[in-house]
Design a protein around this motif. Sequence first.
Motif, PDB file in Angstrom:
ATOM      1  N   ASP A 111      37.852  34.726  44.818  1.00 40.92           N
ATOM      2  CA  ASP A 111      37.143  35.137  46.027  1.00 40.92           C
ATOM      3  C   ASP A 111      36.715  36.593  45.871  1.00 40.92           C
ATOM      4  O   ASP A 111      37.347  37.367  45.170  1.00 40.92           O
ATOM      5  N   LEU A 112      35.668  36.970  46.575  1.00 40.81           N
ATOM      6  CA  LEU A 112      35.138  38.330  46.478  1.00 40.81           C
ATOM      7  C   LEU A 112      35.569  39.209  47.652  1.00 40.81           C
ATOM      8  O   LEU A 112      35.053  40.303  47.817  1.00 40.81           O
ATOM      9  N   GLN A 113      36.498  38.738  48.446  1.00 45.23           N
ATOM     10  CA  GLN A 113      36.885  39.431  49.674  1.00 45.23           C
ATOM     11  C   GLN A 113      37.267  40.882  49.434  1.00 45.23           C
ATOM     12  O   GLN A 113      36.881  41.764  50.194  1.00 45.23           O
ATOM     13  N   PHE A 114      38.011  41.152  48.385  1.00 49.18           N
ATOM     14  CA  PHE A 114      38.477  42.515  48.147  1.00 49.18           C
ATOM     15  C   PHE A 114      37.754  43.178  46.972  1.00 49.18           C
ATOM     16  O   PHE A 114      38.168  44.235  46.512  1.00 49.18           O
ATOM     17  N   ALA A 115      36.676  42.573  46.522  1.00 49.59           N
ATOM     18  CA  ALA A 115      35.921  43.119  45.383  1.00 49.59           C
ATOM     19  C   ALA A 115      35.066  44.306  45.835  1.00 49.59           C
ATOM     20  O   ALA A 115      34.590  44.363  46.966  1.00 49.59           O
ATOM     21  N   SER A 116      34.874  45.238  44.928  1.00 48.00           N
ATOM     22  CA  SER A 116      34.028  46.398  45.220  1.00 48.00           C
ATOM     23  C   SER A 116      32.562  45.964  45.295  1.00 48.00           C
ATOM     24  O   SER A 116      32.199  44.871  44.848  1.00 48.00           O
ATOM     25  N   GLU A 117      31.712  46.835  45.848  1.00 54.99           N
ATOM     26  CA  GLU A 117      30.273  46.550  45.927  1.00 54.99           C
ATOM     27  C   GLU A 117      29.706  46.324  44.522  1.00 54.99           C
ATOM     28  O   GLU A 117      28.830  45.478  44.333  1.00 54.99           O
ATOM     29  N   LEU A 118      30.215  47.065  43.552  1.00 58.45           N
ATOM     30  CA  LEU A 118      29.755  46.934  42.176  1.00 58.45           C
ATOM     31  C   LEU A 118      30.042  45.525  41.635  1.00 58.45           C
ATOM     32  O   LEU A 118      29.189  44.888  41.022  1.00 58.45           O
ATOM     33  N   LEU A 119      31.259  45.039  41.909  1.00 62.07           N
ATOM     34  CA  LEU A 119      31.614  43.694  41.453  1.00 62.07           C
ATOM     35  C   LEU A 119      30.859  42.613  42.219  1.00 62.07           C
ATOM     36  O   LEU A 119      30.497  41.576  41.661  1.00 62.07           O
ATOM     37  N   ARG A 120      30.571  42.857  43.481  1.00 66.08           N
ATOM     38  CA  ARG A 120      29.822  41.886  44.291  1.00 66.08           C
ATOM     39  C   ARG A 120      28.366  41.777  43.838  1.00 66.08           C
ATOM     40  O   ARG A 120      27.673  40.840  44.210  1.00 66.08           O
ATOM     41  N   ALA A 121      27.919  42.744  43.047  1.00 66.31           N
ATOM     42  CA  ALA A 121      26.557  42.737  42.523  1.00 66.31           C
ATOM     43  C   ALA A 121      26.515  42.314  41.054  1.00 66.31           C
ATOM     44  O   ALA A 121      25.443  42.250  40.458  1.00 66.31           O
ATOM     45  N   ASP A 122      27.676  42.028  40.483  1.00 63.97           N
ATOM     46  CA  ASP A 122      27.758  41.612  39.077  1.00 63.97           C
ATOM     47  C   ASP A 122      27.594  40.099  38.990  1.00 63.97           C
ATOM     48  O   ASP A 122      28.421  39.346  39.510  1.00 63.97           O
ATOM     49  N   VAL A 123      26.536  39.648  38.331  1.00 64.90           N
ATOM     50  CA  VAL A 123      26.215  38.217  38.306  1.00 64.90           C
ATOM     51  C   VAL A 123      27.327  37.384  37.679  1.00 64.90           C
ATOM     52  O   VAL A 123      27.623  36.288  38.164  1.00 64.90           O
ATOM     53  N   ASP A 124      27.973  37.878  36.647  1.00 63.17           N
ATOM     54  CA  ASP A 124      29.044  37.104  36.005  1.00 63.17           C
ATOM     55  C   ASP A 124      30.261  36.968  36.915  1.00 63.17           C
ATOM     56  O   ASP A 124      30.863  35.895  37.004  1.00 63.17           O
ATOM     57  N   VAL A 125      30.616  38.041  37.596  1.00 63.61           N
ATOM     58  CA  VAL A 125      31.763  38.015  38.506  1.00 63.61           C
ATOM     59  C   VAL A 125      31.475  37.073  39.674  1.00 63.61           C
ATOM     60  O   VAL A 125      32.295  36.225  40.032  1.00 63.61           O
TER      61      VAL A 125
ATOM     62  N   LYS B 241      34.866  28.746  44.387  1.00 64.62           N
ATOM     63  CA  LYS B 241      34.820  28.660  45.855  1.00 64.62           C
ATOM     64  C   LYS B 241      33.403  29.001  46.311  1.00 64.62           C
ATOM     65  O   LYS B 241      33.026  30.172  46.371  1.00 64.62           O
ATOM     66  N   GLY B 242      32.626  27.960  46.609  1.00 69.71           N
ATOM     67  CA  GLY B 242      31.216  28.140  46.944  1.00 69.71           C
ATOM     68  C   GLY B 242      30.961  29.117  48.073  1.00 69.71           C
ATOM     69  O   GLY B 242      29.982  29.866  48.063  1.00 69.71           O
ATOM     70  N   LEU B 243      31.852  29.127  49.061  1.00 70.06           N
ATOM     71  CA  LEU B 243      31.656  29.998  50.216  1.00 70.06           C
ATOM     72  C   LEU B 243      31.837  31.482  49.882  1.00 70.06           C
ATOM     73  O   LEU B 243      31.533  32.350  50.706  1.00 70.06           O
ATOM     74  N   ALA B 244      32.284  31.788  48.671  1.00 71.41           N
ATOM     75  CA  ALA B 244      32.373  33.181  48.230  1.00 71.41           C
ATOM     76  C   ALA B 244      30.987  33.823  48.177  1.00 71.41           C
ATOM     77  O   ALA B 244      30.867  35.046  48.158  1.00 71.41           O
ATOM     78  N   LEU B 245      29.951  32.998  48.198  1.00 72.57           N
ATOM     79  CA  LEU B 245      28.580  33.510  48.213  1.00 72.57           C
ATOM     80  C   LEU B 245      28.382  34.479  49.383  1.00 72.57           C
ATOM     81  O   LEU B 245      27.598  35.414  49.289  1.00 72.57           O
ATOM     82  N   GLN B 246      29.099  34.273  50.462  1.00 74.92           N
ATOM     83  CA  GLN B 246      29.005  35.116  51.656  1.00 74.92           C
ATOM     84  C   GLN B 246      29.212  36.587  51.322  1.00 74.92           C
ATOM     85  O   GLN B 246      28.594  37.458  51.924  1.00 74.92           O
ATOM     86  N   ARG B 247      30.069  36.884  50.352  1.00 71.75           N
ATOM     87  CA  ARG B 247      30.407  38.267  50.047  1.00 71.75           C
ATOM     88  C   ARG B 247      29.640  38.821  48.845  1.00 71.75           C
ATOM     89  O   ARG B 247      29.864  39.959  48.441  1.00 71.75           O
ATOM     90  N   ALA B 248      28.745  38.026  48.276  1.00 68.74           N
ATOM     91  CA  ALA B 248      27.928  38.500  47.152  1.00 68.74           C
ATOM     92  C   ALA B 248      26.871  39.473  47.668  1.00 68.74           C
ATOM     93  O   ALA B 248      26.536  39.482  48.853  1.00 68.74           O
ATOM     94  N   SER B 249      26.339  40.283  46.770  1.00 67.46           N
ATOM     95  CA  SER B 249      25.277  41.214  47.154  1.00 67.46           C
ATOM     96  C   SER B 249      24.044  40.432  47.619  1.00 67.46           C
ATOM     97  O   SER B 249      23.875  39.248  47.290  1.00 67.46           O
ATOM     98  N   GLN B 250      23.193  41.092  48.360  1.00 68.02           N
ATOM     99  CA  GLN B 250      21.974  40.449  48.858  1.00 68.02           C
ATOM    100  C   GLN B 250      21.118  39.940  47.692  1.00 68.02           C
ATOM    101  O   GLN B 250      20.562  38.846  47.765  1.00 68.02           O
ATOM    102  N   ASP B 251      21.023  40.724  46.636  1.00 73.42           N
ATOM    103  CA  ASP B 251      20.236  40.291  45.463  1.00 73.42           C
ATOM    104  C   ASP B 251      20.773  38.984  44.892  1.00 73.42           C
ATOM    105  O   ASP B 251      20.000  38.097  44.531  1.00 73.42           O
ATOM    106  N   LEU B 252      22.093  38.853  44.813  1.00 70.25           N
ATOM    107  CA  LEU B 252      22.659  37.637  44.236  1.00 70.25           C
ATOM    108  C   LEU B 252      22.618  36.459  45.210  1.00 70.25           C
ATOM    109  O   LEU B 252      22.585  35.307  44.788  1.00 70.25           O
ATOM    110  N   ARG B 253      22.559  36.744  46.500  1.00 66.71           N
ATOM    111  CA  ARG B 253      22.387  35.655  47.470  1.00 66.71           C
ATOM    112  C   ARG B 253      20.953  35.130  47.461  1.00 66.71           C
ATOM    113  O   ARG B 253      20.664  34.106  48.046  1.00 66.71           O
TER     114      ARG B 253
END
Length: 197
Positions: A1-15, A23-35
Amino acid sequence: DLQFASELLRADVDVVMAAVESKGLALQRASQDLRSNRNVVLAAIAQDGLALQFAEEELRGDFEVVLAAIRKCSIAKLYASEALQKNKLLTPCPITNPFAAEGCSSVIFTLEDLVGLPHEEDTVHVKARIGLGGKQALASVPLEASLADLARALRESAGLSEKQYIHVTTPGHERIRPMDAFMRLRSLCTSVDSTSL
């Protein structure tokens, strides 16, 4: 899950890809670019169709993305664009539309021959290669059949379940997309005679 991930990790495509694949719903916490990244959203939807609600607006209006989400979870249609919510081709019933959405893993049929015989002018005999191997599927369908009818006949010929979605490609015509399901087989043919079309 990306709940506690930094903004940098939320923007990393591999992460993010690893997170949404588990967990598909982790998309909620991905950066706007990755969403708004089609591949990331399709991976999230493959795990949970309801992840569509967190995709950017452009992808919620993408027919194949929405179709993949609905096939995973029929109520995902509530998160599609208004136009796609009204689209009758987006029915979760596999019998209605047998074509797999782009990015979904499925059996591939490559059309090799479409043959009409003079004494059967309203029928087309189809030969398709299954996957990368040498196995073939043979089917006969009316010339006025839809491409969905053709796909169902090929699926049945190969012994696949009616719940199995498939990809169909044609030499020179690319992949037949789910939105093409109700086009007529005639649209692939310029004329029907005793030779390959």
